[in-house]
Scaffold this motif. Structure first.
Motif, mmCIF file in Angstrom:
data_model
loop_
_atom_site.group_PDB
_atom_site.id
_atom_site.type_symbol
_atom_site.label_atom_id
_atom_site.label_comp_id
_atom_site.label_asym_id
_atom_site.label_seq_id
_atom_site.Cartn_x
_atom_site.Cartn_y
_atom_site.Cartn_z
ATOM 1 N N LYS A 172 0.873 -1.169 0.000
ATOM 2 C CA LYS A 172 0.000 0.000 0.000
ATOM 3 C C LYS A 172 0.913 1.224 0.000
ATOM 4 O O LYS A 172 1.881 1.271 0.767
ATOM 5 N N VAL A 173 0.614 2.182 -0.865
ATOM 6 C CA VAL A 173 1.490 3.346 -1.015
ATOM 7 C C VAL A 173 0.706 4.623 -0.711
ATOM 8 O O VAL A 173 -0.388 4.833 -1.241
ATOM 9 N N ILE A 174 1.285 5.450 0.169
ATOM 10 C CA ILE A 174 0.785 6.817 0.322
ATOM 11 C C ILE A 174 1.885 7.710 -0.238
ATOM 12 O O ILE A 174 3.040 7.659 0.216
ATOM 13 N N GLY A 175 1.555 8.492 -1.237
ATOM 14 C CA GLY A 175 2.549 9.372 -1.844
ATOM 15 C C GLY A 175 2.218 10.817 -1.544
ATOM 16 O O GLY A 175 1.076 11.155 -1.250
ATOM 17 N N SER A 176 3.253 11.676 -1.641
ATOM 18 C CA SER A 176 2.971 13.112 -1.536
ATOM 19 C C SER A 176 3.412 13.803 -2.821
ATOM 20 O O SER A 176 4.352 13.366 -3.494
ATOM 21 N N ALA A 177 2.691 14.868 -3.149
ATOM 22 C CA ALA A 177 3.096 15.763 -4.239
ATOM 23 C C ALA A 177 2.686 17.167 -3.814
ATOM 24 O O ALA A 177 1.928 17.337 -2.864
ATOM 25 N N ARG A 178 3.184 18.164 -4.570
ATOM 26 C CA ARG A 178 3.007 19.535 -4.090
ATOM 27 C C ARG A 178 1.597 20.096 -4.249
ATOM 28 O O ARG A 178 1.221 21.013 -3.546
ATOM 29 N N THR A 179 0.856 19.576 -5.233
ATOM 30 C CA THR A 179 -0.487 20.126 -5.475
ATOM 31 C C THR A 179 -1.493 18.992 -5.640
ATOM 32 O O THR A 179 -1.121 17.856 -5.968
ATOM 33 N N GLN A 180 -2.763 19.360 -5.469
ATOM 34 C CA GLN A 180 -3.855 18.401 -5.658
ATOM 35 C C GLN A 180 -3.839 17.883 -7.096
ATOM 36 O O GLN A 180 -4.033 16.690 -7.342
ATOM 37 N N ASP A 181 -3.572 18.797 -8.022
ATOM 38 C CA ASP A 181 -3.551 18.422 -9.428
ATOM 39 C C ASP A 181 -2.491 17.337 -9.696
ATOM 40 O O ASP A 181 -2.751 16.334 -10.376
ATOM 41 N N LYS A 182 -1.285 17.526 -9.121
ATOM 42 C CA LYS A 182 -0.212 16.544 -9.316
ATOM 43 C C LYS A 182 -0.590 15.205 -8.663
ATOM 44 O O LYS A 182 -0.252 14.139 -9.172
ATOM 45 N N CYS A 183 -1.277 15.281 -7.526
ATOM 46 C CA CYS A 183 -1.730 14.040 -6.852
ATOM 47 C C CYS A 183 -2.711 13.294 -7.748
ATOM 48 O O CYS A 183 -2.587 12.077 -7.958
ATOM 49 N N GLU A 184 -3.678 14.038 -8.276
ATOM 50 C CA GLU A 184 -4.715 13.381 -9.097
ATOM 51 C C GLU A 184 -4.122 12.823 -10.394
ATOM 52 O O GLU A 184 -4.497 11.731 -10.831
ATOM 53 N N THR A 185 -3.175 13.554 -10.976
ATOM 54 C CA THR A 185 -2.535 13.064 -12.209
ATOM 55 C C THR A 185 -1.846 11.728 -11.951
ATOM 56 O O THR A 185 -1.989 10.773 -12.726
ATOM 57 N N LEU A 186 -1.113 11.637 -10.840
ATOM 58 C CA LEU A 186 -0.378 10.392 -10.570
ATOM 59 C C LEU A 186 -1.340 9.225 -10.336
ATOM 60 O O LEU A 186 -1.107 8.109 -10.819
ATOM 61 N N ILE A 187 -2.422 9.506 -9.636
ATOM 62 C CA ILE A 187 -3.398 8.438 -9.387
ATOM 63 C C ILE A 187 -3.987 7.959 -10.718
ATOM 64 O O ILE A 187 -4.117 6.752 -10.965
ATOM 65 N N ARG A 247 -5.977 0.815 -6.430
ATOM 66 C CA ARG A 247 -6.599 1.074 -5.115
ATOM 67 C C ARG A 247 -5.588 1.044 -3.978
ATOM 68 O O ARG A 247 -5.892 1.436 -2.857
ATOM 69 N N ASN A 248 -4.375 0.576 -4.266
ATOM 70 C CA ASN A 248 -3.338 0.589 -3.223
ATOM 71 C C ASN A 248 -2.564 1.912 -3.172
ATOM 72 O O ASN A 248 -1.658 2.064 -2.356
ATOM 73 N N LEU A 249 -2.899 2.842 -4.079
ATOM 74 C CA LEU A 249 -2.190 4.126 -4.087
ATOM 75 C C LEU A 249 -3.110 5.255 -3.641
ATOM 76 O O LEU A 249 -4.187 5.450 -4.198
ATOM 77 N N SER A 250 -2.673 5.982 -2.608
ATOM 78 C CA SER A 250 -3.381 7.219 -2.259
ATOM 79 C C SER A 250 -2.348 8.336 -2.171
ATOM 80 O O SER A 250 -1.160 8.085 -1.989
ATOM 81 N N MET A 251 -2.822 9.559 -2.324
ATOM 82 C CA MET A 251 -1.909 10.698 -2.381
ATOM 83 C C MET A 251 -2.330 11.784 -1.407
ATOM 84 O O MET A 251 -3.510 11.974 -1.151
ATOM 85 N N VAL A 252 -1.327 12.491 -0.875
ATOM 86 C CA VAL A 252 -1.591 13.644 -0.006
ATOM 87 C C VAL A 252 -0.778 14.835 -0.530
ATOM 88 O O VAL A 252 0.286 14.653 -1.125
ATOM 89 N N VAL A 253 -1.297 16.032 -0.275
ATOM 90 C CA VAL A 253 -0.593 17.233 -0.736
ATOM 91 C C VAL A 253 0.364 17.704 0.354
ATOM 92 O O VAL A 253 -0.026 17.889 1.509
#
Ligand code: NDP
Length: 343
Positions: free
Chosen positions: A26-41, A48-54
């Motif tokens: 299970k991976v929680i990743g960070s990126a600088r913006t919501q847009d970058k988070c959504e793009t990676l997802i 479903r094992n990837l979630s992102m936080v800003v």
């Protein structure tokens, strides 16, 4: 098992996330913006094992507090890859040193505050830049290894972005080792750093290919887009490693016991600009006449032309063969040309 990856949208980190998901973490990743988070997802097909936080700014010492406050109870491994890697800066301290140092110290403080008894391994993406002493590079008898540090001070690095970048990696890495020494009774994690030389190789996603690429890829890309008269400078000796080997090293860094407490120096040999154009001219007939030829005999790959980067200890620990120069350049260039319809 849940792994936190800072800067998950970065060139190297995307390869790490790919391996993690392939191996069912299970991976929680960070990126600088919501847009970058959504793009990676989206790029990872809504796995479903990837979630992102800003996490907007590494310079803030409490940048990771909210992440570890919310998810710290689940995170066993932290892979801290985020750090500024660019040379177009006007203020070395503000744009390189502070985000690199505060980002590293900040994530360790957040672990201590919210996940001290949960996080077992922290892997920091440092750099061979933390070791490199440019004054020794031409000395054929000099050998760099994982015991060394570059000579730059906070003051001496302020006027040169390349030196500023190397200094940022040294100061940040040293802060991590010092943090562990000072806090060894209050955190349970073991620390590993990954110290790659210049990283080449394809991007995980074709959709990330642009006219101007990230610092890593631009070193090869410049020869594809600047025409046959673009200068090939043979005085550009550097070392390379493939991004897929760097990603694999991050996996080993938390999966294997024998990496604990180590600096893993990753290097697969020397190259200069001539080596790059020689490979492209030999392997991509569609680029004949469109890219420079230079002087093929000026290539240095496989020759002993300066100081050696000795990563024999790392190779022994990792135990896998690194991808060679021809394949790494071929795969890098093939992706760039394919996306642009130039193959
Ligand atoms: P990228 O620029 O692709 O990735 C860097 C990541 O860090 C991105 O997610 C970036 O966000 C994030 N980041 C940078 N500055 C900040 C900041 N101030 N606040 C928040 N996030 C920030 O580079 P690479 O993948 O090539 O590099 C990853 C790591 O590997 C870095 O630590 C780099 O120093 C190290 N390294 C790289 C080498 C190489 O040749 N590529 C060689 C040796 C080490 P955003 O995308 O929004 O900019």
């Amino acid at each position: 098992m849940t792994v936190f990856v800072s800067g998950a949208n970065g060139f190297i980190a995307q390869h790490i996330v790919k391996l993690l998901l392939e191996q069912n973490y299970k991976v929680i990743g960070s990126a600088r913006t919501q847009d970058k988070c959504e793009t990676l997802i989206r790029q990872f097909d809504n796995n479903r094992n990837l979630s992102m936080v800003v996490v907007p700014d590494l310079s803030k010492v409490d940048a990771f507090d909210s992440v570890f406050k919310q998810y710290g109870k689940n995170i066993t491994v932290v892979l801290h890859t985020a750090s500024p890697f660019r040379f177009n800066v006007t203020d070395v301290e503000k744009e390189l040193l502070i985000p690199a140092c505060n980002g590293t110290l900040g994530i360790l403080e957040s672990i201590k505050k919210y996940a001290a008894d949960k996080v077992e391994r922290v892997v920091i993406t440092s750099s061979f830049g933390s070791i490199l002493d440019p004054s020794k590079m031409a000395d054929k008898s000099f050998v760099f290894d994982e015991t060394m540090w570059n000579p730059f001070t906070w003051e001496s690095c302020q006027n040169d972005p390349v030196i500023g970048y190397c200094a940022s990696k040294k100061f940040a890495e040293q802060k991590a080792w010092e943090f562990l020494e000072e806090n060894k009774d209050s955190v349970k994690f073991k620390l590993v750093t990954v110290n790659p030389v210049h990283v080449f190789g394809p991007h995980v996603f074709d959709s990330d290919i642009r006219d101007t690429m990230n610092c890593s890829t631009e070193v090869a890309n410049q020869f594809l887009k600047n025409g046959p008269n673009f200068e090939v400078n043979p005085n550009t000796r550097n070392q390379f490693i493939d991004v897929r080997d760097v990603a694999e090293a991050h996996m080993y860094a938390f999966q294997k016991e024998n990496t604990s407490g180590k600096r893993l120096v990753l290097c697969c040999g020397d190259f200069n600009q001539q080596d790059i154009v020689n490979v492209i001219n030999a392997d991509f007939p569609s680029m004949k006449g469109k890219i420079p030829v230079g002087k093929p005999e000026n290539a240095i790959f496989g020759k002993h032309t300066g100081a050696i980067v000795d990563c024999s200890k790392t190779k022994e620990i990792l135990g896998y063969e690194f991808i060679d120069f021809k394949k790494t350049i071929d795969d890098t260039v093939e992706q760039l040309l394919k996306v642009r319809g130039q193959l």
